[in-house]
Scaffold this active site. Structure first.
Site, PDB file in Angstrom:
ATOM      1  N   ASN A   7       0.838  -0.742   0.138  1.00  0.00           N
ATOM      2  CA  ASN A   7       0.009   0.083   0.073  1.00  0.00           C
ATOM      3  C   ASN A   7       0.939   1.112   0.204  1.00  0.00           C
ATOM      4  O   ASN A   7       1.261   1.821   1.182  1.00  0.00           O
ATOM      5  CB  ASN A   7      -0.971   0.040   1.162  1.00  0.00           C
ATOM      6  CG  ASN A   7      -1.922   1.138   1.103  1.00  0.00           C
ATOM      7  OD1 ASN A   7      -1.631   1.786   0.247  1.00  0.00           O
ATOM      8  ND2 ASN A   7      -2.846   1.278   2.444  1.00  0.00           N
ATOM      9  N   ARG A  91      -2.622  -2.024  -3.881  1.00  0.00           N
ATOM     10  CA  ARG A  91      -3.775  -1.132  -3.582  1.00  0.00           C
ATOM     11  C   ARG A  91      -4.096  -0.111  -4.255  1.00  0.00           C
ATOM     12  O   ARG A  91      -2.696   0.701  -4.861  1.00  0.00           O
ATOM     13  CB  ARG A  91      -3.716  -1.308  -2.297  1.00  0.00           C
ATOM     14  CG  ARG A  91      -5.110  -0.318  -1.463  1.00  0.00           C
ATOM     15  CD  ARG A  91      -4.678   0.856  -0.317  1.00  0.00           C
ATOM     16  NE  ARG A  91      -5.959   1.760  -0.038  1.00  0.00           N
ATOM     17  CZ  ARG A  91      -6.149   2.266   0.183  1.00  0.00           C
ATOM     18  NH1 ARG A  91      -4.607   2.923   1.055  1.00  0.00           N
ATOM     19  NH2 ARG A  91      -7.760   3.075  -0.002  1.00  0.00           N
ATOM     20  N   HIS A 180     -13.150   2.135  -0.382  1.00  0.00           N
ATOM     21  CA  HIS A 180     -13.388   1.398   0.370  1.00  0.00           C
ATOM     22  C   HIS A 180     -13.821  -0.193   0.187  1.00  0.00           C
ATOM     23  O   HIS A 180     -14.083  -0.662   1.063  1.00  0.00           O
ATOM     24  CB  HIS A 180     -14.048   1.771   2.252  1.00  0.00           C
ATOM     25  CG  HIS A 180     -13.548   3.452   2.642  1.00  0.00           C
ATOM     26  ND1 HIS A 180     -14.072   3.611   3.367  1.00  0.00           N
ATOM     27  CD2 HIS A 180     -11.965   3.655   2.862  1.00  0.00           C
ATOM     28  CE1 HIS A 180     -13.075   4.580   3.828  1.00  0.00           C
ATOM     29  NE2 HIS A 180     -11.575   4.894   3.950  1.00  0.00           N
ATOM     30  N   ARG A 241     -12.643  15.065   7.950  1.00  0.00           N
ATOM     31  CA  ARG A 241     -13.308  15.898   6.231  1.00  0.00           C
ATOM     32  C   ARG A 241     -15.114  15.882   6.498  1.00  0.00           C
ATOM     33  O   ARG A 241     -15.233  14.889   7.616  1.00  0.00           O
ATOM     34  CB  ARG A 241     -13.438  14.067   5.561  1.00  0.00           C
ATOM     35  CG  ARG A 241     -12.027  13.911   4.456  1.00  0.00           C
ATOM     36  CD  ARG A 241     -12.251  12.889   4.188  1.00  0.00           C
ATOM     37  NE  ARG A 241     -10.886  12.089   4.035  1.00  0.00           N
ATOM     38  CZ  ARG A 241     -11.038  11.455   4.063  1.00  0.00           C
ATOM     39  NH1 ARG A 241     -11.611  10.110   3.050  1.00  0.00           N
ATOM     40  NH2 ARG A 241      -9.899  10.132   4.250  1.00  0.00           N
ATOM     41  N   GLU A 385      -8.199  -5.721   4.475  1.00  0.00           N
ATOM     42  CA  GLU A 385      -7.818  -5.447   3.491  1.00  0.00           C
ATOM     43  C   GLU A 385      -6.394  -5.856   2.825  1.00  0.00           C
ATOM     44  O   GLU A 385      -7.109  -5.937   1.714  1.00  0.00           O
ATOM     45  CB  GLU A 385      -7.648  -3.488   3.037  1.00  0.00           C
ATOM     46  CG  GLU A 385      -9.245  -3.178   3.227  1.00  0.00           C
ATOM     47  CD  GLU A 385      -9.313  -1.463   3.574  1.00  0.00           C
ATOM     48  OE1 GLU A 385      -9.097  -0.910   2.684  1.00  0.00           O
ATOM     49  OE2 GLU A 385      -8.537  -1.123   5.052  1.00  0.00           O
TER      50      GLU A 385
END
Ligand code: AMP
Length: 402
Positions: A7, A91, A180, A241, A385
């Site tokens: 990643n 990823r 996601h 956010r 993940e």
């Protein structure tokens, strides 16, 4: 088959080596602050203590060389040589409209990922950098791209087209993509196992609540709507956010405060959400600490987070009609019993009843937290993940060989 899962961020590299036949994690690591004065290498071989080292003058290539040197080190490594890496799973944040599933990387795939930089300027360049370095370093080893957006490519137009002039979609591909996806898909697959039926017959609402947060409506195993949109800014309130706001606020603030584009960007992506409202932190644990001491702004931040989550869950109940299970995952979803309990409170009429004791007992674990009477099951399912990326990589590499 040893799979290296990568990643690559703009200044960090997160990685794992997984022996996929047994789904065993051999080692994991994180390189932080690449390009800064001091780069930090964190590494842990399974069953051993964490090791941390610091080095100066580390660019991206050197960081990757450092990772390989660690993994193949005679004392602390888990591989005899770099050739023991059988495949690499990357990823990739944005696959645009090109990719609806994971793919073996070739020149065309690389080009497509590059084309998506325009709509993912913060993430795709770093993802691509990792891909390019490894394709050069190990030209005979297969590389697979696993996209955050791919799972949501099944959304119908009615949920992905914005009510803007349609030509903007044609001209700039402005639409909702969702993110996601690897996590939502992974927990959905795990939920199907718990429900004892194929994923293709499951209707689910999956809540990925970490520093970034999103909810997905899954109908018959496929994503039909998700809360994040053109970028990961839309939807739920998150750590830093804003999530959904009236877009006119942006124009108003630009005028009133004479803000430049990057200042608005920072305001919405880095200074809003839990941090913005509480004025304390993006970390829900610190917000609870202050709320418990009587800090009203901290309390309000937690209440807005819960209220907005409940609204999204409610809207997806309406969209799906029948829901088999609601799943909570990621940092907040797995570890915060209050958020889970309150976001599903007073929803008995929708067939949702959380067992408060189970919710507390099972905190930080995997399992069902609804009562036997609850028509809709509620699960905590830790996301993984990296394992999802490794599984996809194995499948694609094996299919390619046959
Ligand atoms: P993630 O992005 O999935 O790593 O989630 C990070 C967020 O999860 C943090 O900012 C915290 O708000 C939250 N979190 C992590 N650990 C815990 C915990 N033990 N209890 C409550 N919240 C947690």
């Amino acid at each position: 088959m040893n799979i290296l899962v990568l990643n690559c961020g703009s200044s960090s590299i997160k990685y794992q080596v997984i022996k996929i036949e047994t789904e065993t994690l051999l080692a994991k690591g994180l390189v932080e602050r690449i390009g800064a004065e001091e780069t930090i290498f964190n590494y842990q071989k399974s069953g051993s203590d964490k090791i941390k080292s610091v080095a100066a003058g580390i660019n991206y290539e050197k960081a990757i060389s450092g990772v390989i040197a660690t993994l193949t080190d005679v004392k602390i490594g888990v591989l005899k040589s770099i050739n023991e890496i059988d495949a690499i799973g990357h990823r990739v944040v944005h696959g645009g409209e090109y990719f609806f599933k994971s793919v073996l990387i070739d020149d065309l795939v690389e080009k497509r990922i590059e084309e998506c930089i325009d709509i993912a300027p913060l993430h795709n360049p770093a993802n691509l950098q990792g891909i390019k370095i490894f394709r050069k370093l190990l030209p005979d080893t297969p590389n697979v791209a696993v996209f955050d957006t791919a799972f949501h490519q099944t959304m119908p137009k009615v949920s992905y087209i914005y009510p803007l002039p349609y030509n903007l979609y044609n001209k700039y591909k402005i639409r909702r993509y969702g993110f996601h996806g690897t996590s939502h898909r992974y927990v959905a697959e795990q939920a199907a196992v718990k429900l004892g039926k194929p994923l293709s017959r499951c209707n689910l609402i999956t809540c990925h609540l970490g520093n970034g947060c999103s909810v997905t409506a899954i109908q018959n195993g496929i994503s039909i709507d998700t809360s994040m949109g053109f970028t990961p800014l839309e939807g739920l309130m998150m750590g830093t956010r804003s999530g959904d706001i009236d877009p006119y606020i942006v124009l108003y603030l630009m005028e009133k405060e004479d803000l430049a584009i990057d200042e608005v960007n920072s305001l919405l992506n880095k200074q809003s959400g839990l941090l913005g409202v509480s004025g304390i932190s993006n970390d829900i644990r610190l917000i609870w600490d202050e709320a418990n001491k009587g800090n009203d702004q901290a309390k309000l931040a937690s209440e807005i987070f819960i209220y907005r989550l409940k609204k999204y869950i409610g809207s997806y109940l309406a969209v799906l009609g029948r829901v088999d299970a609601i799943v909570f995952t990621a940092g907040i979803g797995e570890n915060d019993e209050i958020i889970r309990e309150k976001s599903l409170a007073d929803m008995e009429n929708f067939g949702i009843i959380v067992d408060k004791n189970k919710n507390t007992e099972l905190n930080r674990q995997e399992g069902e937290i609804s009562t036997p009477e609850s028509k809709v099951k509620v699960y905590i399912i830790p996301t993984n993940e990296e394992l999802a990326i490794a599984r996809d990589t194995k499948t694609i590499v094996e299919n390619h060989r046959t």
